[in-house]
Design an enzyme around this catalytic site. Structure first.
Site, PDB file in Angstrom:
ATOM      1  N   GLY A 138      -4.425  -4.510   6.118  1.00 37.81           N
ATOM      2  CA  GLY A 138      -3.383  -4.275   7.108  1.00 37.81           C
ATOM      3  C   GLY A 138      -3.601  -2.977   7.851  1.00 37.81           C
ATOM      4  CD  GLU A 147      -9.269  -1.073   0.981  1.00 35.64           C
ATOM      5  OE1 GLU A 147      -9.214  -1.349   2.194  1.00 35.64           O
ATOM      6  OE2 GLU A 147      -8.284  -1.114   0.215  1.00 35.64           O
ATOM      7  CB  SER A 158      -0.905  -0.015   1.240  1.00 33.35           C
ATOM      8  OG  SER A 158      -1.718   1.126   1.281  1.00 33.35           O
ATOM      9  CE  LYS A 162      -4.096   3.472   2.505  1.00 30.54           C
ATOM     10  NZ  LYS A 162      -5.274   2.909   3.190  1.00 30.54           N
ATOM     11  CE  LYS A 167      -4.510  -0.395   0.367  1.00 26.54           C
ATOM     12  NZ  LYS A 167      -5.310  -0.950   1.478  1.00 26.54           N
ATOM     13  CG  ASP A 189      -7.959   2.227   0.923  1.00 23.45           C
ATOM     14  OD1 ASP A 189      -9.145   2.593   1.038  1.00 23.45           O
ATOM     15  OD2 ASP A 189      -7.266   1.811   1.880  1.00 23.45           O
ATOM     16  CE  LYS A 245      -7.702  -2.610   6.827  1.00 25.90           C
ATOM     17  NZ  LYS A 245      -7.840  -1.127   6.855  1.00 25.90           N
ATOM     18  CG  ASP A 301     -11.072  -1.547   5.244  1.00 25.17           C
ATOM     19  OD1 ASP A 301     -11.303  -2.169   6.285  1.00 25.17           O
ATOM     20  OD2 ASP A 301     -10.028  -0.900   5.064  1.00 25.17           O
TER      21      ASP A 301
END
Length: 369
Positions: A291, A214, A135, A163, A161, A189, A263, A239
């Site tokens: 994570g 996400e 990420s 952000k 991934k 995400d 998670k 998530d």
């Protein structure tokens, strides 16, 4: 087992680089470990949240109070402490899933160590290693982002991934696609940074063949995510909105998500995480393990979860060196884009005494028989 002592160990470990998301920037992993001592074995776990309630409602100081005053007395009152009995014993305490997860995981670690069984075996893992994604936080420039992606791909990560947030979404994704090609497994995400009014803007991401987007909208709003999914070709992944298996079943039934990020801390522990996995897997919905920038104490059990059969997408189970110059356990090292699933009893790792000493801010007993 009988509970004899529970120790809380506050740790602060610097990150190798600041990690920026839509809700803030982290420069250190500042949290606590829970050390459970029973008459049969000892167990360890890591509280997944932060000192401030920015990402989720729970936070370090609040979780300590909940554990000390509400969860541990109920655990200590059990005639025979088992992980299966712990959930019903603390069920009347509303919410506080991350605090419950810390206690459950430490008890589960001790229980499995007493029986010589690994967490991976207990959960039903089918792999001895799992593919690792990475990420990448929001960067100061696209050029800096591209350098980060290139470095992580050179290290062997098999999925990237990014952000994103309003103002940092389409252009960085386009740049990564143009630089590294359409075959790169890529996902984004948003950490709840958008609203349904942004649907037309988010549709621009459909052009880039993403694995998923996400948690784009506010958490717990399944209806809005379902409406957004109707307008996007990119699969929506939930998530923060999924707190247990019931949420997961509802979200899938509503077509509010086509991928599930599980998670364990967010859903109250590994027993519920396995149920979330089972619900999604039964409906043919891909699962992956998210994570929380964990140390090795939290990363090890995540790898066991990521080895379940329904976890068909690479998770955020990056190598220790992704976040820490030095971890508090033996480091997890990337090999051919994969990380090994711990095979030892319990979670398969424990803190290294000298590293733990250096990174510890404070330690004290929360419970003593």
């Amino acid at each position: 087992m009988k509970l004899e002592r529970v120790e809380i160990v506050h740790v602060a470990i610097p990150l190798v680089t600041p990690f920026r998301t839509s809700f803030g920037t982290m420069t250190a992993k500042d949290t606590f470990l829970l050390h459970v001592v029973t008459d049969e074995a000892e167990g360890w776990s890591e509280f997944a949240a932060d000192p401030e309630p920015l990402y989720c409602p729970e936070f370090v100081a609040g979780a300590e109070i909940v554990l000390r005053d509400f969860l541990l007395p109920r655990a200590a009152a059990l005639p025979r402490l088992t992980t299966a009995a712990l959930g019903p014993a603390v069920a009347k305490i509303k919410g506080h899933e991350l605090a419950k997860a810390a206690l459950e995981t430490a008890v589960l670690d001790a229980e499995l160590r007493a029986h010589g069984m690994s967490l991976a075996t207990y959960l039903g893992a089918v792999h001895d290693r799992v593919p690792a994604g990475v990420s990448i936080g929001i960067r100061n420039s696209v050029a800096e982002l591209l350098d980060d992606v290139e470095r992580h791909l050179d290290e062997g990560y098999v999925r990237i991934k990014l952000k994103i947030e309003p103002g940092w979404d389409v252009e960085p994704v386009r740049a990564v696609r143009e630089r590294f090609g359409d075959d790169l497994p890529l996902q984004v995400d948003a950490n709840t940074a958008y609203t349904l009014a942004d649907a037309e803007h988010l549709r621009h991401l459909d052009a880039f063949g993403l694995l998923l987007i996400e948690e784009p909208l506010e958490e717990n709003n399944l209806h809005a995510h379902a409406r957004l999914q109707q307008r996007l070709a990119t699969p929506v992944c939930l998530d923060e909105s999924l707190h247990h298996a019931r949420d997961t079943a509802a979200a899938i039934a509503m077509d509010a998500c086509r991928v599930v990020n599980v998670k364990p801390a967010r859903v109250g522990g590994y027993l519920e995480a396995r149920r979330v996995h089972d619900v999604a897997h039964a409906h043919g919905v891909p699962v992956w393990c998210g994570g929380m920038l964990e140390t090795g104490v939290g990363r090890a059990p995540n790898l066991a979860l990521a080895a379940l059969p329904g976890c068909t997408l690479p998770g955020d189970t990056s190598a220790s060196a992704r976040y820490f110059a030095e971890d508090i356990t033996e480091p997890f090292v990337l090999q051919d884009g994969h990380l090994p699933v711990p095979a030892g009893p319990g979670i398969g790792v424990e803190p290294l005494p000298e590293a733990l000493r250096r990174f510890t801010r404070e330690r004290r007993d929360l419970y003593a028989a």
